[in-house]
Scaffold this motif. Structure first.
Motif, PDB file in Angstrom:
ATOM      1  N   GLY A 199       5.756  16.274  -7.810  1.00 28.82           N
ATOM      2  CA  GLY A 199       5.938  14.838  -7.653  1.00 28.82           C
ATOM      3  C   GLY A 199       4.965  14.282  -6.635  1.00 28.82           C
ATOM      4  N   TYR A 200       4.594  13.036  -6.830  1.00 24.58           N
ATOM      5  CA  TYR A 200       3.750  12.324  -5.868  1.00 24.58           C
ATOM      6  C   TYR A 200       4.441  11.030  -5.468  1.00 24.58           C
ATOM      7  N   VAL A 201       4.348  10.691  -4.176  1.00 24.21           N
ATOM      8  CA  VAL A 201       4.911   9.428  -3.698  1.00 24.21           C
ATOM      9  C   VAL A 201       4.182   9.036  -2.417  1.00 24.21           C
ATOM     10  N   GLY A 202       3.910   7.745  -2.267  1.00 17.74           N
ATOM     11  CA  GLY A 202       3.229   7.298  -1.056  1.00 17.74           C
ATOM     12  C   GLY A 202       2.517   5.985  -1.244  1.00 17.74           C
ATOM     13  N   GLY A 203       1.430   5.792  -0.484  1.00  9.99           N
ATOM     14  CA  GLY A 203       0.792   4.490  -0.404  1.00  9.99           C
ATOM     15  C   GLY A 203      -0.362   4.240  -1.347  1.00  9.99           C
ATOM     16  N   PHE A 204      -0.964   5.290  -1.915  1.00  5.98           N
ATOM     17  CA  PHE A 204      -2.124   5.092  -2.774  1.00  5.98           C
ATOM     18  C   PHE A 204      -1.757   4.453  -4.105  1.00  5.98           C
ATOM     19  N   ASN A 205      -2.507   3.418  -4.488  1.00  3.10           N
ATOM     20  CA  ASN A 205      -2.528   2.914  -5.847  1.00  3.10           C
ATOM     21  C   ASN A 205      -3.791   3.446  -6.520  1.00  3.10           C
ATOM     22  N   TYR A 237      -1.187   7.340   3.543  1.00  2.00           N
ATOM     23  CA  TYR A 237      -0.368   8.553   3.602  1.00  2.00           C
ATOM     24  C   TYR A 237       0.331   8.708   2.261  1.00  2.00           C
ATOM     25  N   HIS A 238       0.102   9.852   1.605  1.00  2.00           N
ATOM     26  CA  HIS A 238       0.701  10.110   0.300  1.00  2.00           C
ATOM     27  C   HIS A 238       1.117  11.572   0.239  1.00  2.00           C
ATOM     28  N   LEU A 239       2.272  11.837  -0.354  1.00  2.00           N
ATOM     29  CA  LEU A 239       2.825  13.186  -0.398  1.00  2.00           C
ATOM     30  C   LEU A 239       2.775  13.765  -1.802  1.00  2.00           C
ATOM     31  N   VAL A 275      10.231   3.142  -2.456  1.00  2.00           N
ATOM     32  CA  VAL A 275      10.750   4.505  -2.407  1.00  2.00           C
ATOM     33  C   VAL A 275      10.116   5.217  -1.224  1.00  2.00           C
ATOM     34  N   ASN A 276      10.955   5.745  -0.351  1.00  2.00           N
ATOM     35  CA  ASN A 276      10.506   6.414   0.863  1.00  2.00           C
ATOM     36  C   ASN A 276      10.991   7.859   0.891  1.00  2.00           C
ATOM     37  N   THR A 277      10.340   8.659   1.703  1.00  2.00           N
ATOM     38  CA  THR A 277      10.644  10.085   1.804  1.00  2.00           C
ATOM     39  C   THR A 277      10.924  10.432   3.260  1.00  2.00           C
TER      40      THR A 277
END
Length: 396
Positions: free
Chosen positions: A156-162, A180-182, A343-345
């Motif tokens: 999975g990927y989640v964070g700020g990059f578009n 910052y992207h995870l 959505v935050n982690t």
């Protein structure tokens, strides 16, 4: 008569917009969606620069065997966006099931022609958060700001990059891009799948479908927080109230609610060290001016504020006492708090938090102290823009 008609229109339009916004907000509060998740196990990799992020992301997409579920706030029509969409079309032709959701306003460059091309290749496509009646003006403000990718239920990927050239630092005005992207693996990926599927249901009416169970479990404690406007303020305040030593905040827009800001001031009163990084440059009108009064008040209370001067700072991070951090899509502003889907982690791992803290401190070294810069900024024109920004804060 023409003059009277013009005056009536000038008076009537703001009244109608205000009524639309007020009624739309009430309707939104009555129908808040809250996806409640608990801590799960997982592993993670942090990306702060666009090139390595897109390299890893595209490699994972190419390796997909079963299913790709992706949602972005922004996809553009530039070189990196075309590469991304072409990659998805190629995977769909290989037989991989692909669902792609894009925010209707944020990704307005992806129009009907591109949509038809994607669907012709076998991709299931949907626009998220389509503005409509009633409450058109309010619905225009209600964006789905989430960025999620789930690949075969394993990654999975989640964070700020578009997806756009600026996120690779190729925009000449904004320059280098810090974000910052995870990349996540393990059981935590199931919660990203559930968040995606809930939005897919809202976008298409299709039932949620199955959750792919990851083969790996992971060994770090992670929690997904998916908010729909109205819950995020409490999440941030709860984290801030836990702080006993330090609070580090990185955000492109510092426009907190007064209630959230007061929680920071109370933290200062109990001796908590507060450091904030915001960008020197601005990518939207009035967002910088809207934040200046809060940043000034915070420094007056003993907080430290730094303005990132090595490009554009788009990171969304909250670090508490070297033991807890939050990385996600939400900015420290009114729009993320009360309008957007985010959505935050939350990561509960001391070693990772310490490493993240060091990355934050390195970004501080590439920043200017706010106090000196604020004195240069505070001219007559800035004061006028601050006044306008004060009125626009709910939309910033």
């Amino acid at each position: 008569m023409l003059t009277i008609a013009i005056i009536i229109i000038i008076v009537l339009i703001p009244l109608l917009l205000s009524l639309d916004y007020s009624l739309g907000k009430k309707e939104h509060k009555r129908n808040l969606r809250w996806l409640e998740f608990s801590k799960k196990s997982g592993d993670y990799t942090l990306y702060t620069i666009g090139d390595p992020f897109f390299t890893a992301f595209f490699q994972d997409l190419r390796a997909a065997k079963k299913r790709i579920d992706i949602m972005f706030f922004i996809v553009k029509r530039d070189e990196i966006s075309n590469e991304f969409l072409s990659l998805l079309k190629d995977k769909a032709k290989e037989g991989v099931s692909i669902r792609l959701q894009l925010d209707r306003v944020g990704s307005h460059q992806v129009g009907s022609k591109i949509r038809k091309e994607l669907e012709a290749s076998g991709i299931q496509f949907a626009y998220m958060a389509k503005p409509g009646f009633p409450y058109l003006f309010y619905n225009l403000q209600r964006r789905n700001h989430r960025k999620i990718a789930v690949i075969d239920g394993e990654v999975g990927y989640v964070g700020g990059f578009n997806v756009g050239k600026e996120y690779l630092g190729r925009d000449t005005r904004l320059g280098n891009w810090r974000d910052y992207h995870l990349r996540l693996e393990g059981n935590i990926v199931q919660d990203l799948q559930e968040t995606f599927l809930d939005d897919w249901f809202l976008s298409t009416g299709e039932e949620n479908g199955d959750i792919l169970v990851p083969n790996k479990s992971g060994n770090k404690d992670i929690e997904i927080v998916a908010t729909d406007g109205g819950q995020l303020e409490d999440v941030f305040i709860s984290m801030i109230e836990e702080a006993r030593k330090e609070i580090f905040i990185g955000t492109p827009y510092f426009i907190p609610s007064e209630r959230l800001f007061q929680s920071l001031l109370r933290a200062r009163q109990r001796g908590v060290d507060i450091k904030v990084i915001v960008p020197m440059k601005s990518d939207h009108p009035f967002v910088k001016e809207a934040g200046l009064p809060y940043l000034s008040r915070l420094t007056s209370a003993g907080g430290e504020v730094y303005m990132f001067d090595l490009g554009f700072y788009h990171a969304k991070v909250l670090i508490i006492d070297e033991k807890l951090c939050d990385i996600g899509t939400a900015n420290f502003d009114r729009r993320s708090l009360f309008l957007n889907k985010e959505v935050n982690t939350l990561i509960y791992n001391n070693r990772f938090v310490v490493d993240l803290r060091l990355a934050f401190l390195r970004d501080m070294q590439d920043s200017q102290k706010f106090n000196a810069h604020y004195r240069q900024l505070l001219n007559f024109g800035t004061k006028i823009r601050i006044g306008i920004a004060y009125l626009l804060r709910p939309f910033l």
